[in-house]
Scaffold this motif. Sequence first.
Motif: not given
Length: 140
Positions: A25-26, A78-79, A82, A138-140
């Motif tokens: 998730d990274t 993502a953006s 995140d 970023a983490r999603v």
Amino acid sequence: MAHTETFDVPWEKDYGYAQAVKHGDTIYLSGQVSHDGPDLVAPAPLDEAGRPADSGNTGEQMRQAYANAATLLARFGASLADVVEEVVYVLDIDAAMAVAGPVRKAAYGREDPPVASTIVTTPRLAFPELLVEIRVVARV
């Protein structure tokens, strides 16, 4: 399994790296610089020694680096919202601090970006005309 993204610019092959890697998730972005395809955006003018003659384009380079980061993150769904951490590398800390607040707030779309941020000076970046490089996680 890791998923990678590139901009397909010459320096990716020359150096041998991915612009972005998603693992779990990274999302890890390599340092983003001021370019549009293979062309530098707002390159600093160079002096006779091949060093930046002034730092007047710091804000414009910073805006383009954030735009490139947003483009890569979008490829993963993502953006910048995140992003949890950033490191901003600059040649001139005074020039960067004069523009970083407004540029960052505009990029993140809020007055109080919830992003752990570090800004550091460096003597040089990958190309002599560069004044800014921004790495994000970023983490999603």
